[in-house]
Design a protein around this motif. Structure first.
Motif, PDB file in Angstrom:
ATOM      1  N   GLY A  59       4.535  12.021  -2.364  1.00 52.81           N
ATOM      2  CA  GLY A  59       5.096  12.423  -3.655  1.00 52.81           C
ATOM      3  C   GLY A  59       5.277  13.929  -3.760  1.00 52.81           C
ATOM      4  N   GLU A  60       4.293  14.691  -3.272  1.00 54.04           N
ATOM      5  CA  GLU A  60       4.402  16.156  -3.281  1.00 54.04           C
ATOM      6  C   GLU A  60       5.575  16.616  -2.421  1.00 54.04           C
ATOM      7  N   TRP A  61       5.742  16.010  -1.249  1.00 52.79           N
ATOM      8  CA  TRP A  61       6.877  16.368  -0.383  1.00 52.79           C
ATOM      9  C   TRP A  61       8.190  16.071  -1.098  1.00 52.79           C
ATOM     10  N   MET A  62       8.266  14.919  -1.738  1.00 51.64           N
ATOM     11  CA  MET A  62       9.490  14.550  -2.456  1.00 51.64           C
ATOM     12  C   MET A  62       9.768  15.533  -3.595  1.00 51.64           C
ATOM     13  N   ASP A  63       8.722  15.922  -4.314  1.00 50.15           N
ATOM     14  CA  ASP A  63       8.891  16.857  -5.426  1.00 50.15           C
ATOM     15  C   ASP A  63       9.238  18.267  -4.930  1.00 50.15           C
ATOM     16  N   ASP A  64       8.630  18.684  -3.835  1.00 54.20           N
ATOM     17  CA  ASP A  64       8.864  20.031  -3.298  1.00 54.20           C
ATOM     18  C   ASP A  64      10.231  20.173  -2.629  1.00 54.20           C
ATOM     19  N   TYR A  65      10.631  19.168  -1.836  1.00 60.08           N
ATOM     20  CA  TYR A  65      11.839  19.283  -1.016  1.00 60.08           C
ATOM     21  C   TYR A  65      13.064  18.589  -1.601  1.00 60.08           C
ATOM     22  N   LYS A  66      12.862  17.750  -2.616  1.00 60.50           N
ATOM     23  CA  LYS A  66      13.960  17.093  -3.327  1.00 60.50           C
ATOM     24  C   LYS A  66      14.979  16.413  -2.390  1.00 60.50           C
ATOM     25  N   PRO A  67      14.525  15.448  -1.578  1.00 60.09           N
ATOM     26  CA  PRO A  67      15.481  14.766  -0.701  1.00 60.09           C
ATOM     27  C   PRO A  67      16.461  13.901  -1.489  1.00 60.09           C
ATOM     28  N   ASP A  68      17.676  13.749  -0.932  1.00 63.59           N
ATOM     29  CA  ASP A  68      18.677  12.855  -1.517  1.00 63.59           C
ATOM     30  C   ASP A  68      18.382  11.408  -1.151  1.00 63.59           C
ATOM     31  N   VAL A  69      17.714  11.225  -0.023  1.00 60.33           N
ATOM     32  CA  VAL A  69      17.452   9.898   0.508  1.00 60.33           C
ATOM     33  C   VAL A  69      16.203   9.960   1.390  1.00 60.33           C
ATOM     34  N   VAL A  70      15.521   8.834   1.500  1.00 60.25           N
ATOM     35  CA  VAL A  70      14.380   8.696   2.403  1.00 60.25           C
ATOM     36  C   VAL A  70      14.777   7.729   3.511  1.00 60.25           C
ATOM     37  N   ALA A  71      14.515   8.130   4.743  1.00 58.93           N
ATOM     38  CA  ALA A  71      14.718   7.247   5.898  1.00 58.93           C
ATOM     39  C   ALA A  71      13.341   6.975   6.484  1.00 58.93           C
ATOM     40  N   MET A  72      13.077   5.708   6.742  1.00 59.94           N
ATOM     41  CA  MET A  72      11.739   5.304   7.171  1.00 59.94           C
ATOM     42  C   MET A  72      11.840   4.303   8.317  1.00 59.94           C
ATOM     43  N   GLU A  73      10.842   4.361   9.187  1.00 59.26           N
ATOM     44  CA  GLU A  73      10.811   3.367  10.256  1.00 59.26           C
ATOM     45  C   GLU A  73      10.398   2.024   9.675  1.00 59.26           C
ATOM     46  N   ARG A  74      11.161   1.000  10.039  1.00 60.18           N
ATOM     47  CA  ARG A  74      10.845  -0.363   9.613  1.00 60.18           C
ATOM     48  C   ARG A  74       9.666  -0.847  10.467  1.00 60.18           C
ATOM     49  N   ILE A  75       8.664  -1.403   9.808  1.00 59.28           N
ATOM     50  CA  ILE A  75       7.513  -1.871  10.573  1.00 59.28           C
ATOM     51  C   ILE A  75       7.850  -3.160  11.300  1.00 59.28           C
ATOM     52  N   PHE A  76       7.240  -3.298  12.443  1.00 55.35           N
ATOM     53  CA  PHE A  76       7.443  -4.508  13.227  1.00 55.35           C
ATOM     54  C   PHE A  76       6.106  -4.948  13.778  1.00 55.35           C
ATOM     55  N   GLU A  77       5.998  -6.226  14.092  1.00 59.84           N
ATOM     56  CA  GLU A  77       4.754  -6.802  14.580  1.00 59.84           C
ATOM     57  C   GLU A  77       4.488  -6.289  15.989  1.00 59.84           C
ATOM     58  N   ARG A  78       3.358  -5.605  16.143  1.00 62.34           N
ATOM     59  CA  ARG A  78       2.998  -5.035  17.447  1.00 62.34           C
ATOM     60  C   ARG A  78       1.888  -5.831  18.125  1.00 62.34           C
ATOM     61  N   GLY A  79       1.513  -6.959  17.570  1.00 62.72           N
ATOM     62  CA  GLY A  79       0.451  -7.747  18.184  1.00 62.72           C
ATOM     63  C   GLY A  79      -0.862  -7.652  17.423  1.00 62.72           C
ATOM     64  N   ASN A  80      -1.094  -6.539  16.712  1.00 60.88           N
ATOM     65  CA  ASN A  80      -2.332  -6.368  15.967  1.00 60.88           C
ATOM     66  C   ASN A  80      -2.015  -6.524  14.477  1.00 60.88           C
ATOM     67  N   VAL A  81      -2.316  -7.680  13.942  1.00 58.58           N
ATOM     68  CA  VAL A  81      -1.966  -8.005  12.563  1.00 58.58           C
ATOM     69  C   VAL A  81      -2.628  -7.040  11.585  1.00 58.58           C
ATOM     70  N   SER A  82      -3.855  -6.638  11.836  1.00 60.23           N
ATOM     71  CA  SER A  82      -4.564  -5.720  10.957  1.00 60.23           C
ATOM     72  C   SER A  82      -3.818  -4.387  10.856  1.00 60.23           C
ATOM     73  N   THR A  83      -3.366  -3.852  11.986  1.00 57.52           N
ATOM     74  CA  THR A  83      -2.615  -2.589  11.999  1.00 57.52           C
ATOM     75  C   THR A  83      -1.319  -2.731  11.227  1.00 57.52           C
ATOM     76  N   VAL A  84      -0.623  -3.843  11.440  1.00 58.07           N
ATOM     77  CA  VAL A  84       0.635  -4.076  10.732  1.00 58.07           C
ATOM     78  C   VAL A  84       0.399  -4.162   9.228  1.00 58.07           C
ATOM     79  N   MET A  85      -0.640  -4.851   8.814  1.00 59.96           N
ATOM     80  CA  MET A  85      -0.934  -4.987   7.386  1.00 59.96           C
ATOM     81  C   MET A  85      -1.268  -3.629   6.762  1.00 59.96           C
ATOM     82  N   HIS A  86      -2.075  -2.823   7.447  1.00 55.48           N
ATOM     83  CA  HIS A  86      -2.412  -1.501   6.927  1.00 55.48           C
ATOM     84  C   HIS A  86      -1.161  -0.627   6.823  1.00 55.48           C
ATOM     85  N   THR A  87      -0.313  -0.679   7.830  1.00 59.23           N
ATOM     86  CA  THR A  87       0.931   0.094   7.793  1.00 59.23           C
ATOM     87  C   THR A  87       1.822  -0.405   6.667  1.00 59.23           C
TER      88      THR A  87
END
Length: 177
Positions: A59-87
């Motif tokens: 939120g601070e980054w968004m407020d400070d830098y005022k992006p027009d858009v956010v690009a994010m990596e889509r999560i995918f199943e890597r074999g460890n369900v716990s890691t995927v859930m936390h992400t």
């Protein structure tokens, strides 16, 4: 939408290390790096505390830098369900932070980002870091890899934004007819 000057916040989501970046689109394929960093949360902290830290930092980054858009990596199943859930929890608070600020979010798979940056959808971390360092004209490679990944995601969106905008225009035009 004028894509020149588009400010993109790139996020490589993670609960322990979350890469953040901001880039500015220039003419053609020119990209100007604005900021890059990593938010870290201790694995010993409660999940709620870790998510709160990530939410506040993003939120601070968004407020400070005022992006027009956010690009994010889509999560995918890597074999460890716990890691995927936390992400997935972390992604949820980051998408919410963007939504609270009316910032659109675009998601890209790791292979889409790799293909856009290196031309190879199976490029390794070393190749990706070398390419993003070269593309942005950085004097040294961003570290850790999460920071380099966040930059790559932002650059990927800058380069894909014209096609996305054109597709949206055509879709809206077809719907109006």
């Amino acid at each position: 939408m004028n894509l020149e000057g588009l400010r993109v916040m790139g996020i490589d989501p993670g609960l322990t290390r979350c890469g953040l970046s901001v880039v500015q689109a220039g003419r053609g394929r020119q990209i100007i790096p604005v900021a890059v960093g990593v938010v870290r949360t201790p694995s010993t902290a409660e999940l709620s505390e870790r998510l709160l830290r990530i939410s506040r930092a993003v939120g601070e980054w968004m407020d400070d830098y005022k992006p027009d858009v956010v690009a994010m990596e889509r999560i995918f199943e890597r074999g460890n369900v716990s890691t995927v859930m936390h992400t997935a929890h972390a992604v949820g608070v980051m998408v919410l932070a963007a939504a609270e600020r009316d910032i659109p979010v675009h998601m890209y798979t790791p292979s889409e980002v790799k293909k856009a940056i290196s031309g190879n959808g199976r490029a390794d971390k070393k190749q990706m870091t070398a390419m993003i360092t070269r593309i942005l004209g950085l004097s040294e490679a961003p570290k850790p890899a999460d920071a380099a990944d966040a930059l790559a995601i932002a650059v990927c969106h800058c380069w894909r934004a014209p096609l996305i905008a054109r597709t949206n225009q055509l879709t809206a035009k077809a719907a109006a007819q």
